[in-house]
Scaffold this motif. Structure first.
Motif, PDB file in Angstrom:
ATOM      1  N   GLU A 137     -44.275  -4.410 -38.894  1.00  0.00           N
ATOM      2  CA  GLU A 137     -44.413  -3.493 -37.755  1.00  0.00           C
ATOM      3  C   GLU A 137     -45.889  -3.288 -37.472  1.00  0.00           C
ATOM      4  N   ALA A 138     -46.482  -4.300 -36.867  1.00  0.00           N
ATOM      5  CA  ALA A 138     -47.911  -4.273 -36.551  1.00  0.00           C
ATOM      6  C   ALA A 138     -48.159  -5.206 -35.382  1.00  0.00           C
ATOM      7  N   GLU A 139     -49.343  -5.073 -34.785  1.00  0.00           N
ATOM      8  CA  GLU A 139     -49.718  -5.944 -33.667  1.00  0.00           C
ATOM      9  C   GLU A 139     -50.403  -7.214 -34.134  1.00  0.00           C
ATOM     10  N   GLU A 140     -50.972  -7.182 -35.338  1.00  0.00           N
ATOM     11  CA  GLU A 140     -51.683  -8.326 -35.895  1.00  0.00           C
ATOM     12  C   GLU A 140     -51.070  -8.690 -37.243  1.00  0.00           C
ATOM     13  N   PRO A 141     -51.174  -9.949 -37.647  1.00  0.00           N
ATOM     14  CA  PRO A 141     -50.492 -10.397 -38.865  1.00  0.00           C
ATOM     15  C   PRO A 141     -51.094  -9.909 -40.170  1.00  0.00           C
ATOM     16  N   GLY A 142     -52.369  -9.585 -40.190  1.00  0.00           N
ATOM     17  CA  GLY A 142     -53.008  -9.174 -41.432  1.00  0.00           C
ATOM     18  C   GLY A 142     -53.559 -10.367 -42.197  1.00  0.00           C
ATOM     19  N   GLU A 143     -54.423 -10.083 -43.165  1.00  0.00           N
ATOM     20  CA  GLU A 143     -55.081 -11.148 -43.925  1.00  0.00           C
ATOM     21  C   GLU A 143     -54.061 -11.965 -44.717  1.00  0.00           C
ATOM     22  N   GLY A 144     -54.199 -13.280 -44.658  1.00  0.00           N
ATOM     23  CA  GLY A 144     -53.315 -14.156 -45.403  1.00  0.00           C
ATOM     24  C   GLY A 144     -52.030 -14.507 -44.687  1.00  0.00           C
TER      25      GLY A 144
END
Length: 289
Positions: A137-144
């Motif tokens: 539940e985010a707009e960006e995937p995140g690190e990795g």
């Protein structure tokens, strides 16, 4: 070579798969076509396997030529030629229900005493590693992580579908593009132990039209790695008319389909990039597993 831990590669394994006595032990639940769990035995050696007889295939309107079993074997031959060995050893052979594909079983063995085996597309027993796919539940995937796209998760909510930024997955994304894999789902990714990644279920591959449908779009449009470029150059050589891989594929696929494999390989070499969705075909399989 006995038991469930055999390495799904090597000439001895392929010979055992092709020439061993094949005994069916059960049927895999929830498969759209006949998928049987069995064991091949020869000279005191045994190996668990998946057997998919041609007579158990449901006809597909957009794959009128050949059969799914031959496409699975063709996918293995291409994978083997890359040197990445992402697909377990697979052969075409006769069996108790006629001709079909026979592939090394990867992962925990089903209960041989039950009528039905466990689903070969599950990821049971793979808690030792981080997941390869997730909904966040985010707009960006995140690190990795690499973003695939937003998915409706019910209740008027959406979540971002992501996959790991993993070198093994990136190799598979290249292989799938060569194969024109029309159904790369998360359940087709198996990691039984030792950090290996195996990919299964390639029956809807090799169409002459762009049918690539996958969860591995995170690198779409990105430059290919130097390793991928080297592998594709090697593939280009063995796909030339009269070359070993081209000759083998001609036994399993139609002439236009083999030509299409060459063209897809050359197209990636020419662009130097991972392909983008064509827009003419659903780009993402759903449900993702």
């Amino acid at each position: 070579m006995s038991g469930g831990g055999a390495e799904p590669a090597g000439e001895a394994v392929r010979t055992l798969l092709a020439e061993g006595t094949l005994t069916v032990r059960g049927r895999i639940r929830d498969a759209s076509n006949a998928v049987l769990y069995g064991v091949v035995e020869r000279g005191g050696e045994s190996l668990p396997c998946v057997y998919k007889p041609v007579r158990g295939e449901r006809p597909l309107w957009d794959f009128p030529d050949g059969n799914l079993a031959m496409r699975e074997v063709a996918a293995y031959e291409v994978s083997r030629a890359t040197g990445w060995d992402l697909i377990p050893a697979t052969v075409l052979r006769d069996g108790p229900y006629g001709e079909g594909m026979c592939q090394v079983w990867v992962g925990p063995l089903p209960d041989a005493e039950s009528e039905d085996g466990q689903d070969g597309e599950s990821e049971d027993g793979q808690d030792e590693e981080e997941p390869l796919l997730a909904l966040v539940e985010a707009e960006e995937p995140g690190e990795g992580w690499k973003a695939v796209g937003f998915a409706d998760v019910g209740g008027g909510r959406t979540a971002l579908l992501v996959h790991a930024d993993d070198a093994r997955l990136r190799r598979l994304a290249v292989l799938d593009a060569v194969l024109n894999n029309g159904d790369r789902k998360g359940g087709h990714l198996l990691r039984p132990s030792g950090g290996r990644l195996w990919a299964i279920d390639h029956g809807v591959s090799f169409h002459v039209d762009d049918k690539l449908r996958t969860l591995l779009w995170g690198w779409a449009g990105d430059a290919l790695t130097p390793e991928a470029v080297e592998v594709l150059r090697g593939l280009s050589g063995v796909l030339a008319e009269g070359a070993p891989l081209a000759t083998r594929l001609a036994e399993l696929l139609t002439g236009p389909e083999v030509d299409a494999v060459r063209k897809r390989t050359e197209a990636m070499l020419s662009s130097g990039r991972h392909p983008l969705p064509s827009g003419d075909w659903p780009a993402i399989p759903w449900p993702p597993v």
